[in-house]
Design an enzyme around this catalytic site. Structure first.
Site, PDB file in Angstrom:
ATOM      1  N   GLU A  20       0.802  -1.227   0.000  1.00  0.00           N
ATOM      2  CA  GLU A  20       0.000   0.000   0.000  1.00  0.00           C
ATOM      3  C   GLU A  20       0.835   1.278   0.000  1.00  0.00           C
ATOM      4  O   GLU A  20       0.645   2.177   0.815  1.00  0.00           O
ATOM      5  CB  GLU A  20      -0.966  -0.017   1.190  1.00  0.00           C
ATOM      6  N   GLU A  53      -6.550 -10.686  -1.039  1.00  0.00           N
ATOM      7  CA  GLU A  53      -7.371 -10.451   0.145  1.00  0.00           C
ATOM      8  C   GLU A  53      -8.850 -10.405  -0.238  1.00  0.00           C
ATOM      9  O   GLU A  53      -9.593  -9.516   0.172  1.00  0.00           O
ATOM     10  CB  GLU A  53      -6.943  -9.140   0.828  1.00  0.00           C
TER      11      GLU A  53
END
Length: 372
Positions: free
Chosen positions: A156, A261
């Site tokens: 991220e 995810e």
């Protein structure tokens, strides 16, 4: 009346497919076996599952999945709580669990701006930050060399517009930290697969930024093997076309694509409300928690259809996809019950709060039946 009649016509089908899913699960048909020639089917494990505290959950995990990710315990605040201290007790159990059950083991995550130990976030000096990164990455990756199959090296690092997030790493080291992180990981374990992982990186602006990031890492001499698309998705978005464009774009860079995810929220999002302040307290709001007891059959059908369309796309591009990992084993443990609003009941996975397979589970298996 028409709506009621339509629902009554659907009801026998809903009941049949739900029972059919449970029957398949009982008969030994599993996700990992159905997709074993296509890509790994993984799940994220919490600490209780790593320590095998619930026999029923443990049985489900071993039966359905052949890849595992640690949901939390390998993040920096847990593995490296103070400058001169590492704590590998639970991560050792995680790796041992994967080895015992012959699973693909994914390490998550080495460099991330969130869930840092407080002392890490306070580093202001570039020399100190370089020393931290070298010690942190080298120590962890070396410890599990040859035992962990792939790592999220950087997690991220991008804003939604594709620019670099102003993290403590960027502020102290500039863009070079991205290259250095991948170099350090490769030096510690030359054979392990190294991934960059992010959310919403199937969206065009962020995807463009992600592609630029990958090119810079490669140009700087960093080894990067794959990109992780987190896939925290919704019933209506992102579009299948957008997901496909991303698979093709990342694969064109010579990278493996992993969906790392995966879950699908069925609840309203405060960001979607016109004029909503995301800091507003929506806790206890019936409007934002419409299914506190049970997911309506009509929404079960939508969820199943959404999962089927997604996995149909995955199968179309199975030569480019290395792994599909669900973020959690069953609905009851999903992080989406508490984010972005605490105390809601969400239903994003293939197994319900009682560990029973849902219609969505059946829809994913049916795709493989059609292929046979």
């Amino acid at each position: 009346m028409k709506l009621i009649n339509h629902y009554l016509l659907l009801l026998p089908l809903i009941i049949f497919t739900s029972c059919n899913a449970q029957k398949k699960e009982k008969n030994g048909i599993s996700l990992k076996d159905s997709y074993k020639k296509d890509f790994y089917i993984g799940t994220a494990l919490d600490v209780n599952q790593i320590e095998e505290k619930n026999a029923k959950e443990d049985s489900l995990i071993k039966k359905q999945f052949n890849a595992i990710t640690a949901e939390n315990i390998m993040k920096a605040m847990f593995l490296h709580p103070s400058k001169d201290k590492y704590d590998f007790a639970t991560s050792d159990k995680f790796v041992a669990y994967g080895e015992k059950n012959k699973m693909f083991i994914h390490g998550h995550t080495l460099i991330w701006h969130s869930q840092l130990a407080p002392w890490m976030a306070e580093i202001k000096d570039s020399t100190e930050m370089k020393a931290f990164m070298r010690d942190h990455i080298t120590t962890i990756v070396s410890k599990y060399k040859g035992r962990i199959d792939s790592w999220d090296v950087v997690n991220e690092a991008l804003n939604e517009d594709g620019t670099l997030r102003k993290s403590v790493f960027l502020k102290t080291l500039g863009e070079q930290y991205l290259v250095d992180a991948f170099k350090l990981a490769a030096a510690a374990d030359p054979k392990v697969d190294l991934y960059y992982n992010d959310y919403n990186n199937e969206e065009p602006a962020k995807r463009k930024g992600n592609i630029n990031l990958i090119k810079k890492i490669k140009a700087g001499g960093g080894k990067i093997d794959g990109v992780g698309i987190q896939a925290h998705w919704r019933l209506e978005s992102p579009s299948i076309e957008m997901i496909e464009e991303s698979i093709l774009a990342y694969s064109a860079l010579g990278l493996k694509v992993a969906f790392t995810e995966l879950d699908i929220t069925v609840l309203p999002n405060p960001w979607d409300l016109k004029g909503a302040d995301v800091n507003q307290n929506f806790e206890g709001s019936a409007k934002m928690n419409p299914y506190p007891e049970k997911l309506p059959d009509s929404v079960q059908v939508k969820l199943a259809e959404r999962y089927a369309s997604i996995f149909k796309l995955f199968l179309k591009h199975k030569d480019k996809i290395s792994r599909v990992t669900f973020w959690g084993v069953y609905d009851g443990q999903s992080w989406l019950n508490d984010w972005p609003i605490k105390g809601r009941t969400n239903y994003p996975l293939l197994f319900d709060k009682d560990l029973k397979p849902k219609k969505a589970y059946d829809s994913v298996l049916k795709l493989k039946e059609i292929k046979k």
